[in-house]
Design a protein around this motif. Structure first.
Motif, mmCIF file in Angstrom:
data_model
loop_
_atom_site.group_PDB
_atom_site.id
_atom_site.type_symbol
_atom_site.label_atom_id
_atom_site.label_comp_id
_atom_site.label_asym_id
_atom_site.label_seq_id
_atom_site.Cartn_x
_atom_site.Cartn_y
_atom_site.Cartn_z
ATOM 1 N N ASN A 133 -21.912 41.217 14.885
ATOM 2 C CA ASN A 133 -22.350 41.711 16.191
ATOM 3 C C ASN A 133 -21.957 43.174 16.363
ATOM 4 O OD1 ASN A 133 -19.620 40.971 16.267
ATOM 5 N ND2 ASN A 133 -19.649 40.645 18.455
ATOM 6 N N GLY A 134 -22.869 43.945 16.936
ATOM 7 C CA GLY A 134 -22.643 45.374 17.118
ATOM 8 C C GLY A 134 -23.225 46.237 16.021
ATOM 9 N N LEU A 135 -23.637 45.629 14.909
ATOM 10 C CA LEU A 135 -24.199 46.400 13.799
ATOM 11 C C LEU A 135 -25.716 46.477 13.919
ATOM 12 C CD1 LEU A 135 -22.231 45.068 10.679
ATOM 13 C CD2 LEU A 135 -21.943 47.273 11.824
ATOM 14 N N SER A 136 -26.276 47.619 13.565
ATOM 15 C CA SER A 136 -27.717 47.726 13.412
ATOM 16 C C SER A 136 -28.099 47.066 12.087
ATOM 17 C CB SER A 136 -28.154 49.187 13.419
ATOM 18 O OG SER A 136 -27.635 49.854 12.269
ATOM 19 N N LEU A 137 -29.388 46.785 11.893
ATOM 20 C CA LEU A 137 -29.823 46.178 10.632
ATOM 21 C C LEU A 137 -29.637 47.146 9.466
ATOM 22 C CD1 LEU A 137 -33.048 44.171 11.617
ATOM 23 C CD2 LEU A 137 -30.656 43.422 11.539
ATOM 24 N N VAL A 138 -29.776 48.439 9.729
ATOM 25 C CA VAL A 138 -29.534 49.434 8.674
ATOM 26 C C VAL A 138 -28.089 49.346 8.195
ATOM 27 C CG1 VAL A 138 -29.316 51.901 8.215
ATOM 28 C CG2 VAL A 138 -31.352 51.032 9.355
ATOM 29 N N ASN A 139 -27.146 49.277 9.131
ATOM 30 C CA ASN A 139 -25.740 49.191 8.749
ATOM 31 C C ASN A 139 -25.401 47.830 8.158
ATOM 32 O OD1 ASN A 139 -24.955 51.803 9.402
ATOM 33 N ND2 ASN A 139 -24.567 51.294 11.540
ATOM 34 N N LEU A 140 -26.009 46.771 8.681
ATOM 35 C CA LEU A 140 -25.801 45.444 8.089
ATOM 36 C C LEU A 140 -26.334 45.416 6.668
ATOM 37 C CD1 LEU A 140 -24.948 42.500 8.314
ATOM 38 C CD2 LEU A 140 -27.134 42.005 9.421
ATOM 39 N N ASN A 141 -27.435 46.093 6.435
ATOM 40 C CA ASN A 141 -27.993 46.198 5.087
ATOM 41 C C ASN A 141 -27.012 46.885 4.137
ATOM 42 O OD1 ASN A 141 -30.022 45.996 3.089
ATOM 43 N ND2 ASN A 141 -30.685 48.088 3.505
ATOM 44 N N VAL A 142 -26.338 47.929 4.649
ATOM 45 C CA VAL A 142 -25.348 48.632 3.831
ATOM 46 C C VAL A 142 -24.201 47.697 3.465
ATOM 47 C CG1 VAL A 142 -23.634 50.478 3.831
ATOM 48 C CG2 VAL A 142 -25.907 50.902 4.758
ATOM 49 N N VAL A 143 -23.719 46.938 4.448
ATOM 50 C CA VAL A 143 -22.610 46.010 4.202
ATOM 51 C C VAL A 143 -23.005 44.965 3.163
ATOM 52 C CG1 VAL A 143 -21.171 44.219 5.226
ATOM 53 C CG2 VAL A 143 -21.575 46.351 6.471
ATOM 54 N N LEU A 144 -24.196 44.371 3.309
ATOM 55 C CA LEU A 144 -24.634 43.335 2.390
ATOM 56 C C LEU A 144 -24.894 43.908 0.994
ATOM 57 C CD1 LEU A 144 -27.100 41.360 4.701
ATOM 58 C CD2 LEU A 144 -24.682 40.903 4.239
ATOM 59 N N ALA A 145 -25.482 45.102 0.939
ATOM 60 C CA ALA A 145 -25.753 45.726 -0.353
ATOM 61 C C ALA A 145 -24.455 46.041 -1.090
ATOM 62 C CB ALA A 145 -26.585 46.992 -0.162
ATOM 63 N N GLN A 146 -23.442 46.519 -0.359
ATOM 64 C CA GLN A 146 -22.148 46.792 -0.993
ATOM 65 C C GLN A 146 -21.504 45.514 -1.496
ATOM 66 O OE1 GLN A 146 -19.394 49.311 1.056
ATOM 67 N NE2 GLN A 146 -20.919 50.835 1.597
ATOM 68 N N ALA A 147 -21.708 44.416 -0.766
ATOM 69 C CA ALA A 147 -21.151 43.133 -1.212
ATOM 70 C C ALA A 147 -21.792 42.688 -2.517
ATOM 71 C CB ALA A 147 -21.372 42.074 -0.136
ATOM 72 N N VAL A 148 -23.098 42.918 -2.664
ATOM 73 C CA VAL A 148 -23.821 42.474 -3.852
ATOM 74 C C VAL A 148 -23.515 43.361 -5.049
ATOM 75 C CG1 VAL A 148 -26.128 42.248 -4.849
ATOM 76 C CG2 VAL A 148 -25.668 41.359 -2.563
ATOM 77 N N HIS A 149 -23.449 44.667 -4.831
ATOM 78 C CA HIS A 149 -23.348 45.601 -5.954
ATOM 79 C C HIS A 149 -21.918 46.051 -6.245
ATOM 80 C CE1 HIS A 149 -27.681 45.776 -6.126
ATOM 81 N NE2 HIS A 149 -27.745 46.115 -4.844
ATOM 82 N N SER A 150 -20.950 45.485 -5.549
ATOM 83 C CA SER A 150 -19.553 45.835 -5.795
ATOM 84 C C SER A 150 -18.863 44.706 -6.550
ATOM 85 C CB SER A 150 -18.833 46.090 -4.459
ATOM 86 O OG SER A 150 -17.454 46.240 -4.652
ATOM 87 N N ASP A 151 -17.814 45.069 -7.236
ATOM 88 C CA ASP A 151 -17.035 44.055 -7.968
ATOM 89 C C ASP A 151 -16.148 43.247 -7.035
ATOM 90 O OD1 ASP A 151 -18.150 44.921 -10.330
ATOM 91 O OD2 ASP A 151 -16.539 46.367 -10.742
ATOM 92 N N ARG A 152 -15.890 43.750 -5.830
ATOM 93 C CA ARG A 152 -15.001 43.061 -4.887
ATOM 94 C C ARG A 152 -15.781 42.084 -4.020
ATOM 95 N NH1 ARG A 152 -12.270 47.479 -1.446
ATOM 96 N NH2 ARG A 152 -11.338 45.604 -0.506
ATOM 97 N N ARG A 153 -15.225 40.905 -3.809
ATOM 98 C CA ARG A 153 -15.867 39.919 -2.944
ATOM 99 C C ARG A 153 -15.760 40.341 -1.481
ATOM 100 N NH1 ARG A 153 -17.643 35.410 -4.822
ATOM 101 N NH2 ARG A 153 -17.490 34.314 -2.830
ATOM 102 N N LEU A 154 -16.733 39.900 -0.719
ATOM 103 C CA LEU A 154 -16.760 40.243 0.704
ATOM 104 C C LEU A 154 -15.944 39.192 1.460
ATOM 105 C CD1 LEU A 154 -18.000 42.216 2.792
ATOM 106 C CD2 LEU A 154 -19.856 40.575 3.093
ATOM 107 N N ASP A 155 -14.636 39.455 1.613
ATOM 108 C CA ASP A 155 -13.791 38.547 2.382
ATOM 109 C C ASP A 155 -13.650 39.075 3.807
ATOM 110 O OD1 ASP A 155 -12.103 40.724 2.133
ATOM 111 O OD2 ASP A 155 -10.726 39.753 0.731
ATOM 112 N N ALA A 156 -12.879 38.379 4.638
ATOM 113 C CA ALA A 156 -12.764 38.735 6.060
ATOM 114 C C ALA A 156 -12.197 40.139 6.235
ATOM 115 C CB ALA A 156 -11.900 37.710 6.788
ATOM 116 N N ARG A 157 -11.175 40.472 5.436
ATOM 117 C CA ARG A 157 -10.543 41.783 5.581
ATOM 118 C C ARG A 157 -11.509 42.906 5.210
ATOM 119 N NH1 ARG A 157 -5.461 43.714 6.016
ATOM 120 N NH2 ARG A 157 -5.015 45.769 5.158
ATOM 121 N N ARG A 158 -12.233 42.722 4.095
ATOM 122 C CA ARG A 158 -13.152 43.768 3.668
ATOM 123 C C ARG A 158 -14.318 43.891 4.648
ATOM 124 N NH1 ARG A 158 -17.162 44.186 -0.991
ATOM 125 N NH2 ARG A 158 -17.452 46.421 -1.189
ATOM 126 N N PHE A 159 -14.790 42.755 5.181
ATOM 127 C CA PHE A 159 -15.879 42.825 6.153
ATOM 128 C C PHE A 159 -15.444 43.588 7.398
ATOM 129 C CE2 PHE A 159 -18.632 41.541 9.564
ATOM 130 C CZ PHE A 159 -19.880 41.444 8.966
#
Length: 599
Positions: free
Chosen positions: A259-285
């Motif tokens: 909540n509070g994120l635009s789709l452009v910024n949500l896209n950035v978050v999801l893309a970083q989760a997919v293309h990064s070696d680090r898993r998207l956990d609560a702290r990183r999110f």
């Protein structure tokens, strides 16, 4: 996760804007329906789209999800069946908009080239472009109805074409552009045919208010995506299974957390989760979301992750009980029982910010600090504030801390700034009093001078609960304060380290923290990592508090007189204000101090 789902593909015309708004597809966003309703009413042909105008917009193609930009959505969906759709901004000039429909683009080019020549030779200067468009519109109005073209023109970054400003400050070209748009909006002949003008700007306050507030112009806010829209976007991004491999969160959890994120910024978050070696956990999110929203608000807010709860706050038992109860209700979803906001007041150094952050920590919701949003440029201050309020409305539940609220929020009667402070005050007061956001946006106004805060913000329905904070007076409170400051700063404290300290020294919480930190330095100088009694005694003896006695007394009196519940007051102040005529005597003393210090 397909490239199409993450980046967005061109849409085709599936929803012509040439019929009743009721025939629009079910997936049309609310703002587009509002635009269609206004257009079909034939009362307006000029629209100002503002807010989240640089985001991705859902535009299905052949049953497949697709996300496109606002100009592309307008050209392929809202005006998808129109003959001519043109886009203009100061950088790229005039261009044809047809999405991926090559045949439609060729038809536009053939018609316009015969009148204006090759697109490469079209002017970029706004005055020349508007003159060309005026000539095109006049010719279109004279055409035979059977051969008349439907025309839509999309002006991106409209704030640079018709910027905010007083009449006297408008340059000749800017004034001419404003008059041109107003004449189109008011022209009854234009409104009878299929001709429409759409200006987009992320901050409506930066667009000239003579255009925005004109009765012939419709201003429409493009909001941040709601939960269902974020959920649909996440589902589209998750196709292919790559996202599921990058995080343990479900789609519902990601939709709730974003909540509070635009789709452009949500896209950035999801893309970083997919293309990064680090898993998207609560702290990183949380870290990514914090960065995205602060950037989205142009660093006008600062996210704070409270490390403590109200258990760490010393004293103020009745105030803490009230705050804990409110926190429990908000956590349980009983927002109707929560106040709209709090006024935390008291002398400098009494821990107003710390108490607010501990309250947010007790609820377990985000906490943001409203930074300085004022600017020297016309319209930018209001634009900054509007941007922040838009994000806060989407982000809730959230605690909003406004430090030095008496100076930050302005008043109705402010002078010397062309009315900016009055407009800021109006925007804040309107948002604070909007009961739709009760329990979703919790305002914490912090000030050492609550008497300077406009009464409109302090009334019930806005900052409803007024909590005064005072210097610790009882020996056990002072002792506990030393222990708390050591714990807050993660410092070791010997069991018998805290000496007896007289309440007559009138030490503030900030004073005590400074003494503890200085004692830490003394211990480190001797090679010790634990603070001893000797360290604290030496730090106490060396500490010299500020000597502004009258100012501090004035701040104490102002806090006492603003208190909304007797139980919040220390015993001595409760006794004074409960006496017959007690409030009057305190007010007289406060007036006398103001006279002495020259206020």
């Amino acid at each position: 996760m397909s490239e199409t789902a993450m980046i967005g593909a061109a849409a085709t015309a599936e929803a012509p804007a040439t019929g009743p708004a009721a025939t629009l597809p079910a997936w049309y966003p609310g703002w587009a329906r509002e635009l269609a309703d206004a257009y079909f009413s034939r009362t307006t042909c000029v629209f100002v789209l503002h807010g989240n105008v640089h985001d991705l917009i859902h535009a299905p193609v052949g049953g497949q999800d697709s996300y496109v930009s606002l100009p592309e959505f307008l050209s392929t969906q809202v005006f998808g069946s129109w003959d001519l759709v043109l886009g203009y901004d100061l950088s790229r000039g005039l261009r044809m908009l047809a999405g991926s429909d090559a045949g439609r683009l060729r038809a536009m080019a053939q018609y316009l080239t015969s009148r204006w020549g090759e697109p490469a030779g079209w002017p970029r200067d706004p005055e020349k472009v508007l003159w060309m468009l005026e000539a095109l519109i006049e010719r279109t109005l004279l055409d035979d109805p059977a051969n008349r073209k439907s025309i839509a023109i999309v002006f991106e970054y409209g704030q640079y074409l018709v910027p905010a400003g007083d009449l006297g400050s408008l340059a000749q070209g800017t004034a001419a552009r404003l008059v041109r748009f107003l004449s189109w909006a008011q022209n009854p002949h234009v409104k009878r045919v299929n001709i429409a003008f759409c200006l987009s700007a992320d901050r409506v306050a930066e667009v000239n208010d003579r255009l925005v507030q004109n009765p012939y112009v419709t201003a429409i806010e493009v909001p941040l995506p709601d939960r269902d829209q974020r959920r649909a976007f996440i589902d589209a991004a998750a196709r292919g299974g790559q996202l599921a491999k990058a995080t343990d969160f479900s789609g519902d959890q990601l939709a709730d957390m974003s909540n509070g994120l635009s789709l452009v910024n949500l896209n950035v978050v999801l893309a970083q989760a997919v293309h990064s070696d680090r898993r998207l956990d609560a702290r990183r999110f949380r870290t990514l979301k914090k960065t995205m929203i602060e950037r989205q608000c142009r660093d006008l807010v600062e996210f704070v992750e409270p490390a403590h709860t109200l258990d760490l706050v010393v004293g103020y038992e009745e105030a803490k009980q009230r705050l804990r109860q409110d926190a429990e209700w908000i956590s349980c979803g009983q927002s109707d029982a929560a106040p709209m906001g709090y006024l935390i007041c008291g002398p400098v150094g009494t821990g107003k910010t710390f108490l607010s952050e501990c309250y947010a920590g007790s609820i377990g919701i985000p906490c943001v600090v409203l930074k300085n949003f004022r600017s020297k440029y016309v319209g930018e201050t209001e634009g900054n504030l509007q941007q922040v309020l838009t994000v806060l409305r989407s982000l809730g539940p959230v605690v909003v801390i406004v430090d030095e609220a008496d100076a930050a929020l302005g008043s109705r009667r402010a002078e010397g700034d062309s009315g900016t402070s009055a407009r800021v005050f109006s925007m804040i007061a309107s948002q604070m009093g909007n009961t739709r956001f009760r329990g979703k946006i919790i305002w914490m106004l912090l000030t050492s001078r609550p008497d300077l805060l406009p009464i409109d913000l302090k009334r019930q329905g806005r900052a409803e609960v007024h909590i005064p904070l005072m210097y610790p007076r009882r020996a056990e409170e002072i002792r506990a304060m030393f222990a708390t400051m050591a714990r807050k700063n993660r410092l070791g404290l010997a069991a018998d380290a805290v000496p007896d300290v007289s309440a007559d020294r009138r030490l503030t919480g900030a004073d005590i923290e400074s003494i503890v930190l200085n004692a830490r330095r003394l211990g480190l100088a001797e090679g010790r990592h634990e603070i001893t009694r000797g360290d604290l005694e030496q730090a106490l003896n060396e500490f010299v508090p500020s000597a502004q006695g009258l100012e501090k007394e004035l701040q104490e009196l102002a806090a006492v007189l603003e208190c909304t519940q007797l139980g919040f007051l220390p015993d001595e102040w409760r006794a004074k204000i409960s006496q017959p005529g007690g409030t009057t005597r305190l007010q007289e003393r406060m007036a006398a101090i103001k006279q002495l210090i020259g206020e």
